[in-house]
Write an enzyme that holds these catalytic residues in place. Structure first.
Site, PDB file in Angstrom:
ATOM      1  CG  HIS A  91      -1.906  -0.970   1.557  1.00 24.26           C
ATOM      2  ND1 HIS A  91      -3.026  -1.291   0.360  1.00 24.26           N
ATOM      3  CD2 HIS A  91      -1.956  -2.315   2.196  1.00 24.26           C
ATOM      4  CE1 HIS A  91      -3.555  -2.284   0.630  1.00 24.26           C
ATOM      5  NE2 HIS A  91      -2.846  -3.042   1.617  1.00 24.26           N
ATOM      6  CB  THR A 205      -4.184   8.470   6.512  1.00 21.82           C
ATOM      7  OG1 THR A 205      -2.649   7.760   6.420  1.00 21.82           O
ATOM      8  CG2 THR A 205      -4.014   9.865   7.454  1.00 21.82           C
TER       9      THR A 205
END
EC number: 1.6.5.4
Length: 268
Positions: A91, A205
């Site tokens: 990611h 986040t």
């Protein structure tokens, strides 16, 4: 090698690849996907905060909605060069420091620098503008409190910190490696101008979106080359090429702003 042994190895390889893919695909940054950001809170019980938390990050930072606080002062930081590894989570690409990379002091609490994440485009917006890259420096205190320092970048001159890491980042896209020893890495190479910044309480986040994070977002924007951002994008999986979480509601949170006042010279 017998055909049965070869078949066995192929099956094991396929299973390993499938497991790695599943780990990478636990969540996606693509809005509208079943595992996209609007659904993170429903994917796992321990990720519930992503959907129900009231102090989530990132947020929109607007100069006309801040509380000026001169008592915040310049950042008290003392970083040092130390051995580090680069890790590709699928990611994002992150730098993990193996030893003591120094600290940041907030309200007389020392937060040790642990790792640095990169997101493109930026996750935070400033006065309605989203930037080309965001570096997030994650710190942790002895009692497990966390603080993140964020640097926003626009395309321009190459970033010196990333320049030192380019050869290592390239290896992620040309091999199956997901972890590389980077030798000694100096966080002081980062372009941090702390003469003005925003501060607010938010969250990580990415899942599990843990709250209670002290965010410090630099007001002055740094520069990064398009090539450097491309290298970071090429390293991650296709669900995270644009690995920025959508903006979250501020929900009546206070955003504080510090700016160092310019000294005035009076003529006699």
């Amino acid at each position: 090698m017998s055909s049965s042994t070869l078949l066995h190895l192929l099956l094991l390889s396929s299973l390993l690849f499938s497991c790695l893919a599943n780990v990478e695909d636990e969540f996606s940054y693509i809005e509208g996907n079943p595992n996209g950001p609007e659904n993170w809170g429903n994917l796992k019980p321990e990720w519930e905060t992503c959907g129900k938390g009231m102090e989530q990050s990132p947020i929109q930072l607007r100069d006309n909605r801040v509380i000026f606080d001169q008592t915040l002062g310049r950042l008290r930081r003392n970083y040092r060069a130390v051995d580090a590894r680069l890790r590709n989570s699928g990611h994002d690409v992150l730098v993990e420091f193996k030893g003591n990379a120094g600290s940041l002091s907030i309200n007389r609490v020392a937060y040790q620098l642990k790792r640095i994440h990169f997101h493109s485009p930026s996750e935070h917006e400033m006065n309605g503008e989203r930037f080309d890259l965001e570096a997030q420096l994650v710190h942790e205190s002895q009692d497990q409190k966390r603080a993140v320092v964020s640097i926003l970048f626009i395309f321009g001159r190459a970033d010196p910190f990333l320049s030192d890491l380019e050869d290592f980042i390239k290896q992620f896209s040309s091999s199956q490696k997901n972890e590389i020893n980077a030798g000694v890495v100096d966080p002081n190479q980062l372009q941090i101008d702390d003469s003005a910044y925003y501060r607010y309480m938010g969250s990580f986040t990415a899942p599990p979106c843990t709250e209670g994070i002290s965010w410090t977002v630099m007001r002055k924007v740094a520069t990064v080359s398009p090539r450097q951002v491309l290298l970071l994008k090429q390293a991650v999986n296709e669900n995270a090429i644009n690995n920025a979480r959508p903006l979250q509601p501020t929900n009546f949170r206070s955003v504080f702003y510090f700016e160092q006042l310019k000294s005035k010279v009076c003529a006699i």
